[in-house]
Design an enzyme around this catalytic site. Structure first.
Site, PDB file in Angstrom:
ATOM      1  N   THR A 113      44.682  30.914  51.356  1.00  0.00           N
ATOM      2  CA  THR A 113      45.093  29.523  51.563  1.00  0.00           C
ATOM      3  C   THR A 113      44.002  28.541  51.131  1.00  0.00           C
ATOM      4  OG1 THR A 113      45.459  27.922  53.345  1.00  0.00           O
ATOM      5  CG2 THR A 113      44.318  29.898  53.967  1.00  0.00           C
ATOM      6  N   ASP A 114      44.424  27.337  50.761  1.00  0.00           N
ATOM      7  CA  ASP A 114      43.443  26.294  50.419  1.00  0.00           C
ATOM      8  C   ASP A 114      42.642  25.853  51.651  1.00  0.00           C
ATOM      9  OD1 ASP A 114      45.490  24.915  51.741  1.00  0.00           O
ATOM     10  OD2 ASP A 114      45.685  23.343  50.223  1.00  0.00           O
ATOM     11  N   GLU A 115      43.145  26.214  52.855  1.00  0.00           N
ATOM     12  CA  GLU A 115      42.465  25.752  54.067  1.00  0.00           C
ATOM     13  C   GLU A 115      41.067  26.358  54.224  1.00  0.00           C
ATOM     14  OE1 GLU A 115      44.978  25.470  57.549  1.00  0.00           O
ATOM     15  OE2 GLU A 115      46.751  25.281  56.310  1.00  0.00           O
ATOM     16  N   TYR A 146      42.190  29.753  62.428  1.00  0.00           N
ATOM     17  CA  TYR A 146      43.055  30.339  61.385  1.00  0.00           C
ATOM     18  C   TYR A 146      42.324  30.374  60.044  1.00  0.00           C
ATOM     19  CZ  TYR A 146      46.422  30.275  57.529  1.00  0.00           C
ATOM     20  OH  TYR A 146      47.063  30.513  56.321  1.00  0.00           O
ATOM     21  N   LYS A 150      40.960  33.526  57.715  1.00  0.00           N
ATOM     22  CA  LYS A 150      41.393  33.755  56.322  1.00  0.00           C
ATOM     23  C   LYS A 150      40.175  33.790  55.397  1.00  0.00           C
ATOM     24  CE  LYS A 150      45.041  34.051  54.781  1.00  0.00           C
ATOM     25  NZ  LYS A 150      45.960  35.206  54.588  1.00  0.00           N
TER      26      LYS A 150
END
Ligand code: NAD
Ligand code: TYD
Length: 344
Positions: free
Chosen positions: A134-136, A159, A163
């Site tokens: 994810t870009d997060e 989260y 990741k």
């Protein structure tokens, strides 16, 4: 650009939102391939998403947990000749708000589970591995600029930290063992089969029932929305053409503040903006995400095919036609989560 030939895909998390869309897409675009779906069926996993594939000769479901080596080995057994197997790793705990309520399941599945999967897949010698991230993991942007693959990792939620941890383990498997893995980092997805704890299906479902739409903070948090089919086509492109060891950002240049998205949904549904209700902000809420996806466009030739103007109405009408699916998910255990999160 060379193409890897796999004839079986082992999808982890194939009963979730992106994974179930991915299984349907493979049946359509690669009908000769075999698909093995390894999923633990957590609250977010729903076999109802896959009823159209039940009984399909090329589709096998394996009920198992990526944290359990014997479950992963069972799925690899079902996949067969490892030289023909590509693994698409999507299984994860995926919701930021749940990770704020409790981070441990995020560490056990996203971090430890990824290592279990990597070890088993390396032991077997699978042909390719795509880690869906994810870009997060890049953290938060100010008013300007985009995340590139060189942006340093700076995750802010349990989260995104889990990741980022899994991304580093995949990177280490490539660097230490030459394991043929790529990492993809995509922006926020929308489309059919998304669990209604995430913003878009939550507001569609609430608006349909004339219930308040909970908007965190000032509603000016910016996300970069991509239709799930475009994300899945990008993952397939990376599986077939990606260079091991590389990271590919995926996004559609479609950033907007949450309030704009919500107002657009209300307009499509013919519902009043008075349903918008400002609630307590998410702690540590990332202000803005925006993806520079020029590398995958340039090097692998992928580009999104759906505009937001086309895919948002498609998505809304899908949820409108799936009243029972939505109701089943919004009952039971989800109600408890909802009242903890929103105090309703
Ligand atoms: P989801 O929560 O809808 O689905 C996750 C699936 O993984 C579920 O079917 C669940 O049962 C399964 N799962 C969870 N723990 C498991 C375990 N221990 N063993 C086996 N299966 C397990 O998630 P999603 O939105 O479809 O996201 C899929 C992947 O894509 C995730 O890795 C997520 O980080 C990533 N991603 C999501 C988005 C997004 O906008 N949704 C954007 C970028 C990346
Ligand atoms: P979400 O769908 O949880 O995705 P992510 O946090 O991974 O980006 O949330 C998208 C945006 O919507 C995010 O800025 C948080 C916001 N949001 C709300 O304002 N209200 C809500 O009830 C939810 C679930 C999210």
């Amino acid at each position: 650009m060379s193409t890897t030939h796999v004839s079986t895909v082992l999808v982890t998390g194939g009963a979730g939102f992106i994974g179930s869309n991915f299984c349907h897409m493979l049946a359509e675009l690669r009908p000769d391939w075999r698909v093995v779906n390894l999923d633990a069926l957590t609250y977010a996993g729903n076999l109802e998403n896959l009823t159209a594939l039940e009984g399909h000769p090329n589709y096998t479901f394996v009920h198992g947990d990526i944290r359990q080596p014997e479950d992963v080995r069972r799925a690899l057994d079902a996949a067969g000749d490892p030289g023909q197997v590509g693994v698409v790793h999507m299984a994860a705990e995926s919701h930021v708000d749940r990770s704020i309520q409790g981070g441990l399941p995020f560490v056990t599945t996203n971090v430890a589970g990824t290592q279990v999967l990597l070890d088993a897949c390396r032991e077997r010698g699978v042909a390719r591995f795509v880690h869906v991230s994810t870009d997060e993991v890049y953290g938060s942007l100010g008013d300007a600029g985009f995340f590139t693959e060189e942006t340093p990792l700076a995750p802010n939620s349990p989260y995104s930290a889990s990741k980022a941890g899994s991304d580093l383990l995949v990177r280490a498997a490539f660097h230490t063992h030459g394991f043929p893995a790529c990492i993809t980092r995509c922006s926020n997805n929308y489309g059919p089969y998304q669990f209604p704890e995430k913003l878009l299906p939550l507001i569609i479902a609430n608006a349909q029932e004339d219930k308040p739409l909970p908007i965190y903070g000032d509603g000016m948090y910016v996300r970069d929305w991509l239709f799930v089919r475009d994300h899945n086509e990008a993952i397939l492109t990376v599986l077939e053409k990606g260079v091991p060891g590389e990271v590919y950002n995926i996004g559609g240049n479609n950033e907007m503040p949450n309030l704009r998205l919500v107002k657009q949904v209300l307009k499509e549904l013919g519902k009043p903006e008075s349903l918008i209700t400002y609630v307590k902000d998410r702690p540590g809420h990332d202000r803005r995400y925006a993806i520079d996806a020029s590398k995958i466009r340039r090097e692998l030739g992928w580009e999104p095919r759906y505009t937001f103007e086309r895919a948002l109405p498609l998505t809304i009408s899908w949820y409108q036609s799936q009243g029972e699916w939505l109701q089943r998910l919004r009952s039971g255990a989800y109600r408890e989560y909802y009242s903890r999160q929103y105090g309703a």
